[in-house]
Design a protein around this motif. Sequence first.
Motif, mmCIF file in Angstrom:
data_model
loop_
_atom_site.group_PDB
_atom_site.id
_atom_site.type_symbol
_atom_site.label_atom_id
_atom_site.label_comp_id
_atom_site.label_asym_id
_atom_site.label_seq_id
_atom_site.Cartn_x
_atom_site.Cartn_y
_atom_site.Cartn_z
ATOM 1 N N ALA A 126 0.829 -0.838 -0.105
ATOM 2 C CA ALA A 126 0.122 -0.607 0.623
ATOM 3 C C ALA A 126 0.657 1.329 0.150
ATOM 4 O O ALA A 126 0.387 2.766 -0.774
ATOM 5 C CB ALA A 126 -0.909 -0.077 1.231
ATOM 6 N N ARG A 127 2.017 1.649 1.058
ATOM 7 C CA ARG A 127 2.984 2.325 1.063
ATOM 8 C C ARG A 127 3.336 2.779 -0.515
ATOM 9 O O ARG A 127 3.389 3.858 -0.801
ATOM 10 C CB ARG A 127 4.072 1.632 1.641
ATOM 11 N N SER A 130 1.049 4.317 -3.207
ATOM 12 C CA SER A 130 0.578 5.475 -3.090
ATOM 13 C C SER A 130 1.752 6.217 -3.400
ATOM 14 O O SER A 130 1.900 7.450 -3.801
ATOM 15 C CB SER A 130 0.425 5.881 -0.970
ATOM 16 N N LEU A 133 1.387 6.105 -7.143
ATOM 17 C CA LEU A 133 0.699 7.289 -7.581
ATOM 18 C C LEU A 133 1.173 8.820 -7.231
ATOM 19 O O LEU A 133 0.285 9.706 -8.007
ATOM 20 C CB LEU A 133 -0.466 7.106 -7.263
ATOM 21 N N ALA A 134 2.087 9.258 -5.856
ATOM 22 C CA ALA A 134 2.305 11.037 -6.293
ATOM 23 C C ALA A 134 3.191 11.031 -6.765
ATOM 24 O O ALA A 134 3.457 12.123 -7.041
ATOM 25 C CB ALA A 134 2.542 10.947 -4.627
ATOM 26 N N GLU A 161 -4.132 0.192 -6.293
ATOM 27 C CA GLU A 161 -4.670 0.232 -5.076
ATOM 28 C C GLU A 161 -4.396 -1.498 -4.222
ATOM 29 O O GLU A 161 -4.461 -2.451 -4.876
ATOM 30 C CB GLU A 161 -6.158 0.504 -3.906
#
Length: 252
Positions: A126-127, A130, A133-134, A161
Amino acid sequence: MQRVRLRYTKRGRLRFTSHRDFQRAFERALRRAEVPMAYSAGFTPHPKVSYANAAPTGTASEAEYLEIALTERRDPALLRELLDASLPPGLDVTDAVEAHTSGFADRLTASEWRLRLDGVAPAEAARAASAFLAAPAVEVQRETKKGLRTFDARAAVAALEAVADDGPGGADRPGPASCAILRLVVRHLTPAVRPDDVLTGLRTAAGLAPPVPAGVTRLAQGPLDEETGTVTDPLAPDRDATPVATAHGSTA
């Protein structure tokens, strides 16, 4: 001439079937099922089969599509059963509709993938998602027929995700208790961004390096709903346009 669109799968060990191997197996199934195929003209006629955006060799799929042309009309549901019975387990024909619309390949604008990462904690996956996507861009390299190419894997990703392990593919890849599942939705752009490109991008952008190769399964491909980030059924327009049969077999 009747056109029928089929959805089929590549499961288990059959995920290692190349596209050419599948073509040979499918043409044998057409002969076994005695499907009245239309053929191309010329010195080496071939059955009229159109394949759409096949998954890479080694990846499983629940959503592969093709279209066949027939010289005689057949009931799509019965045709599906006959072809499914004529193919080996793992290559399963799961849906069939008569084509009532054009531009089918143009509807396949995105794919939803399930990435099983054995040996990776869900929180770590999950990290990494993220961080990916960032990033404004995530450049990756891949060897192509024209040589080594560099392109942005981030631009094609509509969704990424971590999710619960409740999808298909787990039986093919039994693994340790530590296992992360990523849901990935990728737009079909040029050059095409594949799941392995995104996995490379996750390593580049977030240092995520699974200890074993990821188990990759395509769950869906079709039109992308940009608002929800989901991939919808590309056969729906044909299914909705299918004439309603009466009790005597005629059409309304």
